[in-house]
Write a protein that holds these residues in place. Structure first.
Motif, PDB file in Angstrom:
ATOM      1  N   HIS A 113       0.853  -1.186   0.000  1.00 38.12           N
ATOM      2  CA  HIS A 113       0.000   0.000   0.000  1.00 38.12           C
ATOM      3  C   HIS A 113       0.890   1.238   0.000  1.00 38.12           C
ATOM      4  N   GLY A 114       0.579   2.177  -0.876  1.00 36.03           N
ATOM      5  CA  GLY A 114       1.401   3.376  -0.926  1.00 36.03           C
ATOM      6  C   GLY A 114       0.902   4.382  -1.930  1.00 36.03           C
ATOM      7  N   LEU A 115       1.745   5.387  -2.166  1.00 33.19           N
ATOM      8  CA  LEU A 115       1.478   6.437  -3.151  1.00 33.19           C
ATOM      9  C   LEU A 115       2.109   6.021  -4.466  1.00 33.19           C
ATOM     10  N   HIS A 116       1.304   5.962  -5.521  1.00 32.87           N
ATOM     11  CA  HIS A 116       1.765   5.504  -6.823  1.00 32.87           C
ATOM     12  C   HIS A 116       1.477   6.568  -7.873  1.00 32.87           C
ATOM     13  N   CYS A 117       2.290   6.571  -8.894  1.00 31.24           N
ATOM     14  CA  CYS A 117       2.138   7.523  -9.996  1.00 31.24           C
ATOM     15  C   CYS A 117       1.860   6.746 -11.281  1.00 31.24           C
ATOM     16  N   LEU A 118       0.776   7.077 -11.941  1.00 31.49           N
ATOM     17  CA  LEU A 118       0.413   6.443 -13.204  1.00 31.49           C
ATOM     18  C   LEU A 118       0.552   7.443 -14.336  1.00 31.49           C
ATOM     19  N   LEU A 119       0.933   6.934 -15.491  1.00 25.44           N
ATOM     20  CA  LEU A 119       1.020   7.745 -16.696  1.00 25.44           C
ATOM     21  C   LEU A 119      -0.017   7.230 -17.691  1.00 25.44           C
ATOM     22  N   LEU A 120      -1.027   8.045 -17.981  1.00 24.27           N
ATOM     23  CA  LEU A 120      -2.072   7.668 -18.923  1.00 24.27           C
ATOM     24  C   LEU A 120      -1.818   8.327 -20.269  1.00 24.27           C
ATOM     25  N   ASN A 121      -1.995   7.553 -21.317  1.00 17.38           N
ATOM     26  CA  ASN A 121      -1.872   8.075 -22.678  1.00 17.38           C
ATOM     27  C   ASN A 121      -3.228   8.624 -23.099  1.00 17.38           C
TER      28      ASN A 121
ATOM     29  N   GLU B 140       0.310   3.771 -19.642  1.00 15.28           N
ATOM     30  CA  GLU B 140       1.609   3.451 -20.227  1.00 15.28           C
ATOM     31  C   GLU B 140       2.632   3.011 -19.195  1.00 15.28           C
ATOM     32  N   ASP B 141       2.523   3.551 -17.992  1.00  8.18           N
ATOM     33  CA  ASP B 141       3.563   3.261 -17.013  1.00  8.18           C
ATOM     34  C   ASP B 141       3.015   3.488 -15.611  1.00  8.18           C
ATOM     35  N   LEU B 142       3.674   2.883 -14.644  1.00  6.28           N
ATOM     36  CA  LEU B 142       3.323   3.063 -13.246  1.00  6.28           C
ATOM     37  C   LEU B 142       4.607   3.117 -12.433  1.00  6.28           C
ATOM     38  N   LEU B 143       4.666   4.071 -11.546  1.00  3.79           N
ATOM     39  CA  LEU B 143       5.852   4.246 -10.713  1.00  3.79           C
ATOM     40  C   LEU B 143       5.438   4.290  -9.246  1.00  3.79           C
ATOM     41  N   PRO B 144       5.813   3.280  -8.448  1.00  2.00           N
ATOM     42  CA  PRO B 144       5.557   3.357  -7.002  1.00  2.00           C
ATOM     43  C   PRO B 144       6.462   4.416  -6.378  1.00  2.00           C
ATOM     44  N   LEU B 145       5.876   5.299  -5.601  1.00  2.00           N
ATOM     45  CA  LEU B 145       6.654   6.410  -5.047  1.00  2.00           C
ATOM     46  C   LEU B 145       7.090   6.148  -3.613  1.00  2.00           C
ATOM     47  N   CYS B 146       6.133   5.870  -2.746  1.00  2.00           N
ATOM     48  CA  CYS B 146       6.505   5.647  -1.352  1.00  2.00           C
ATOM     49  C   CYS B 146       5.414   4.859  -0.654  1.00  2.00           C
TER      50      CYS B 146
ATOM     51  N   ARG C  49       6.113  15.840  -0.729  1.00  3.81           N
ATOM     52  CA  ARG C  49       6.784  15.560   0.538  1.00  3.81           C
ATOM     53  C   ARG C  49       6.599  14.094   0.879  1.00  3.81           C
ATOM     54  N   ILE C  50       7.699  13.416   1.187  1.00  3.78           N
ATOM     55  CA  ILE C  50       7.636  12.008   1.562  1.00  3.78           C
ATOM     56  C   ILE C  50       7.172  11.908   3.016  1.00  3.78           C
ATOM     57  N   PRO C  51       6.078  11.198   3.274  1.00  6.76           N
ATOM     58  CA  PRO C  51       5.641  11.051   4.677  1.00  6.76           C
ATOM     59  C   PRO C  51       6.747  10.458   5.540  1.00  6.76           C
ATOM     60  N   ASP C  52       6.821  10.922   6.771  1.00  4.79           N
ATOM     61  CA  ASP C  52       7.924  10.518   7.648  1.00  4.79           C
ATOM     62  C   ASP C  52       7.931   9.027   7.923  1.00  4.79           C
ATOM     63  N   ASP C  53       6.758   8.381   7.899  1.00  3.54           N
ATOM     64  CA  ASP C  53       6.728   6.960   8.199  1.00  3.54           C
ATOM     65  C   ASP C  53       6.883   6.089   6.957  1.00  3.54           C
ATOM     66  N   SER C  54       7.205   6.706   5.797  1.00  2.00           N
ATOM     67  CA  SER C  54       7.416   5.909   4.587  1.00  2.00           C
ATOM     68  C   SER C  54       8.764   5.221   4.597  1.00  2.00           C
ATOM     69  N   PHE C  55       9.826   6.005   4.841  1.00  2.00           N
ATOM     70  CA  PHE C  55      11.189   5.459   4.914  1.00  2.00           C
ATOM     71  C   PHE C  55      11.817   5.964   6.200  1.00  2.00           C
TER      72      PHE C  55
ATOM     73  N   ALA D 171      13.176  -7.047  -6.131  1.00  2.00           N
ATOM     74  CA  ALA D 171      11.824  -7.028  -5.583  1.00  2.00           C
ATOM     75  C   ALA D 171      11.499  -5.720  -4.882  1.00  2.00           C
ATOM     76  N   ASN D 172      12.502  -4.963  -4.488  1.00  2.00           N
ATOM     77  CA  ASN D 172      12.236  -3.690  -3.813  1.00  2.00           C
ATOM     78  C   ASN D 172      11.864  -2.648  -4.859  1.00  2.00           C
ATOM     79  N   HIS D 173      10.576  -2.435  -5.054  1.00  2.00           N
ATOM     80  CA  HIS D 173      10.136  -1.584  -6.145  1.00  2.00           C
ATOM     81  C   HIS D 173       9.951  -0.135  -5.731  1.00  2.00           C
ATOM     82  N   TRP D 174      10.201   0.226  -4.484  1.00  2.00           N
ATOM     83  CA  TRP D 174      10.148   1.637  -4.095  1.00  2.00           C
ATOM     84  C   TRP D 174      11.460   2.286  -4.537  1.00  2.00           C
ATOM     85  N   LYS D 175      11.468   2.827  -5.728  1.00  3.58           N
ATOM     86  CA  LYS D 175      12.700   3.290  -6.354  1.00  3.58           C
ATOM     87  C   LYS D 175      13.323   4.472  -5.616  1.00  3.58           C
ATOM     88  N   LEU D 176      12.503   5.302  -4.963  1.00  2.00           N
ATOM     89  CA  LEU D 176      13.083   6.446  -4.262  1.00  2.00           C
ATOM     90  C   LEU D 176      13.966   6.001  -3.101  1.00  2.00           C
TER      91      LEU D 176
END
Length: 791
Positions: free
Chosen positions: A259-267, A568-574, A618-624, A713-718
């Motif tokens: 569960h988290g904040l995700h970014c989607l790119l729609l065409n 087109e794409d999805l990026l998990p943020l935090c 802003r990255i929530p403090d309890d994310s990382f 497997a760690n897909h939280w790229k930030l």
């Protein structure tokens, strides 16, 4: 208070500091004027000038406001409500222009973007679509203003006519799209904010993205948090909060269900590629929709006016039935009147009714009520109903011509057969209007003749025969006995006008003789129409069928465009706490598109590649746990992993650490790749801040790091960038001290160069962001330390 000397050296000059009656939860600057729209916690919309003069205040009754945005030209404001409704208001006075139920749940975000490029023909001239309707018709009719009927029930306000026509007349507007997202993951698209052209749900997208492990993933239990459409209308960036899971159960990795904040790119390139076709279709369809509402409201007004008149008639004449029963007679009012017409002796109940109950005064009152209602109905038909039907038929005819251009308009779902059916129904509606006018005229004449005869009967019974014989014929016109008989047999206890108008009578079938039906079938052989049963339907039923055909015809473009919008794409943020939603969680975010520094190019493809997306949050403090108090900036997401192949840098990101003692309240992307941070001071003793800071710096100067494409497997790229966190330098001269603790929102106007900050103690502070060139020319230093600081 600051001295004049200190104000000269401190950036962001304070324009004014004003008190507020209530705390503000949303605020947006008008993109074209010095106007600030604010939504308070008690769901009131306030509009202020730059000098803080209030222009108007409105409050949706019993509804909570959940989103706000301006139309790109600044002439209307869109308001999202908790019940899923989107209402459009006029900037001049706040009047409601349109209210549409676009969603079934709360609207959480709005974004209204117009095409950033003018249409050019082969000769390089500006190409615009001309609406031909004004050439042949006067201005379109409005909802009739009649007592007892509220036109706002149809989603309109019947005053402020010029503003409404400005909203509906989109022929001179640049092509624009209103995007709205709700807490259930649905996103709606409306051309010019009034014509629905598509709807998607982020749960339905299955994405295979190189930013994740090589597996197909989708979102579950997700809500939309923010949407931002690019200026070329080709891409929509969506921030959402939800669970990211693998699509195939047998391949599911426990670490991937996060569960988290995700970014989607729609065409959304269909809006760009087919904007000319969509513009023309939306222009005609939105105007037809307006006219349908005019027709519906006109039927409602006419039905009420006639119902009131007939209520008056029956209120006066129904007591005759009771009198007949009281006198022990086995007859009905029609038979008693026919006996009176035939010269028979007046029965006691009829005499008592005409002389004592009704009387000449009562008869005149009833006759006047019927006459006035007929006059009002005739006026509504002439000024509203018939013009609306005629323009509807013309505009559907225009769409019929477009639908035959299959090479262009089949691509946007304009179905020729469905438009043909709607065109026929529009023609039949005109026939029904003409028939209604004839029926109304006949009924009114029948009533007039009946009342004339009855008036003479009353005078006779009241022993005024001498006066009757000496009165001029123009005061008491002669009556037709045959028509009185017809009235008593067919109209006294029946109401053909109500049957044609009342929506509750849509299932009523009008009897048509065999000869007429045979002639209709013969006319079908000549072409032009195929429906031979239209004369058996009422006006209300014909309108219902025409509206249904229209909605069915435009469900095809809606469905077609919806299917052509894909992810087109999805990026998990935090990561986020599992209980968080877009409604309960407040993450300061800002999305914008800037022009890249690539060489000038004339092709459309090159133009699209000049836009680069920036996402700041802003990255929530309890994310990382190992990345506290950080702000993330990503760019180039809409080019994905193919960016390098196209000559662009791949997806990049930068992490900024806010110094200890400060907490990021809100962020905003400003013009020329600038970022504005709003920070509150904190202390180790208390979390209650006393002062705040507003900081501006260049995003392009940050040390962006490429986000790797890997299969781990760690897909939280930030989280991979924690070794590259950069610490902000609070000593930078682009920092302004604010003598208050501040709250969201931070309202920034790139066109005006101002920012409005809201203090926790219910105050609004407006700052000038743009300074003189002499003051800003040497402000090029970066707001972070020269080296990379590992946290």
């Amino acid at each position: 208070m600051e001295t004049e000397e200190s104000q000269a050296t401190i950036p962001f000059q304070l324009q004014f500091d004003k008190p507020l009656a209530s705390q503000v939860k949303f605020a947006e600057w008008n993109p074209e004027k010095d106007l600030l729209a604010m939504v308070t916690e008690d769901s009131k919309i306030l509009l202020h000038r730059f000098n803080w003069q209030r222009l108007w205040t409105i409050s949706p009754v019993g509804k909570c406001i959940t989103a706000l945005c301006w139309r790109p030209d600044g002439k209307a404001i869109a308001v999202g409500l908790e019940d899923g409704t989107i209402s459009l208001h006029d900037v001049e006075n706040g009047k409601l222009l349109r209210s549409v139920k676009s969603h079934s749940v709360a609207v959480v975000c709005l974004n209204w973007e117009e095409d950033g490029q003018l249409n050019l023909d082969d000769g390089g001239n500006i190409s615009t679509y001309e609406d031909r309707t004004p050439r042949f018709f006067p201005p379109a009719p409005r909802v009739p203003r009649m007592p007892g009927v509220v036109s706002g029930d149809a989603g309109f306000m019947d005053d402020n006519e010029d503003s409404f026509r400005e909203l509906s007349n989109s022929s001179h507007q640049r092509f624009n799209i209103l995007c709205s997202g709700d807490k259930d993951g649905s996103i709606c698209f409306s051309i010019f904010g009034i014509f629905h052209i598509g709807k998607i749900n982020i749960h339905n997208f299955s994405i295979l993205t190189p930013h994740l492990v090589q597996a197909t993933c989708r979102l579950q239990n997700a809500s939309v948090y923010k949407v931002a459409l690019s200026r070329n209308l080709c891409h929509l960036i969506v921030l959402s909060i939800g669970d990211l899971v693998q699509d195939k159960v047998e391949l599911k990795d426990p670490q991937m269900s996060t569960h988290g904040l995700h970014c989607l790119l729609l065409n959304t390139s269909i809006f760009r590629k087919r904007k000319n076709e969509l513009h023309q279709v939306a222009l005609q369809a939105s105007n037809i929709t307006d006219l349908i509402e005019v027709f519906r409201a006109s039927l409602s007004v006419m039905s009420k006016q006639w119902s009131d008149a007939m209520h008056t008639f029956h209120e006066k004449f129904d007591p005759l039935s009771s009198l007949i029963i009281d006198h022990g007679l086995d007859s009905c009012p029609q038979e008693e009147f026919l006996s009176l017409l035939g010269g028979a002796r007046t029965s006691p109940p009829v005499h008592q009714f005409l002389v004592n109950s009704l009387g000449e005064v009562g008869l005149k009152r009833v006759a006047k009520a019927i006459h006035n209602a007929g006059k009002e109905l005739h006026l509504v038909v002439q000024e509203h109903l018939q013009p609306a039907a005629e323009i509807i038929a013309f505009r559907i005819g225009e769409l019929r011509g477009l639908s035959r251009w299959r090479a262009r308009y089949q691509g946007v779902g304009l179905d020729e057969n469905m438009i043909d059916s709607a065109t026929e129904k529009a023609g039949m509606l005109l026939v029904q209007v003409e028939r209604f006018m004839r029926v109304l005229a006949t009924v009114l004449y029948q009533f007039q003749n009946f009342f004339t005869w009855l008036t003479k009967c009353v005078k006779l019974l009241m022993s005024e025969l001498k006066l009757l014989m000496t009165e001029p014929s123009d005061q008491l016109p002669p009556f037709n006995s045959e028509l009185v008989v017809i009235f008593l047999k067919f109209l006294y206890d029946q109401d053909p006008v109500r049957q044609l108008l009342d929506p509750s009578e849509v299932d009523h079938n009008i009897e048509i003789d065999v000869d007429t039906m045979q002639r209709l079938k013969e006319l079908v052989q000549f072409g032009g129409f195929s429906d031979t049963k239209f004369l058996q339907r009422t006006l209300a039923k014909e309108f219902e069928q025409m509206e249904y055909c229209f909605k069915e015809a435009f469900q095809m473009p809606f469905t077609t465009i919806s299917k052509k919008i894909h992810c087109e794409d999805l990026l998990p943020l935090c990561p986020l706490p599992s209980s968080s939603t877009s409604v309960s969680l407040n993450i300061p975010t800002s999305i914008s598109y800037y022009k890249d520094v690539l060489p000038e190019a004339s092709t459309c493809a090159s133009y699209q590649r000049r836009l680069v997306d920036y996402i700041c949050f802003r990255i929530p403090d309890d994310s990382f746990l190992d990345m506290p108090n950080c702000v993330a900036i990503t760019r180039g997401f809409m080019y994905g992993s193919s960016g390098t192949e196209k000559g662009y840098n791949s997806l990049e990101a930068a992490l900024l650490h806010v110094p200890d003692g400060y907490h990021c309240v809100d962020v905003s992307l400003y013009k020329e790749n600038q970022i504005i941070l709003l920070l509150n001071e904190t202390t180790a003793i208390s979390e209650s801040p006393e002062n705040a800071r507003m900081m501006m710096f260049q995003a392009s100067g940050l040390p962006f790091v490429s986000v790797s494409v890997s299969s781990n497997a760690n897909h939280w790229k930030l989280n991979e960038l924690k070794e590259c966190v950069v610490t902000l330098e609070m000593e930078n001269e682009k920092v302004r001290c604010i003598p208050h603790s501040v709250t969201v929102p931070l309202a920034v106007s790139a066109s005006r160069g101002v920012a409005c900050v809201f203090a926790a103690r219910k105050r609004a502070l407006v700052y000038i962001l743009d300074e003189d060139e002499d003051e800003t020319s040497d402000v090029e230093s970066l707001p972070f330390s020269g080296g990379v600081t590992t946290l």
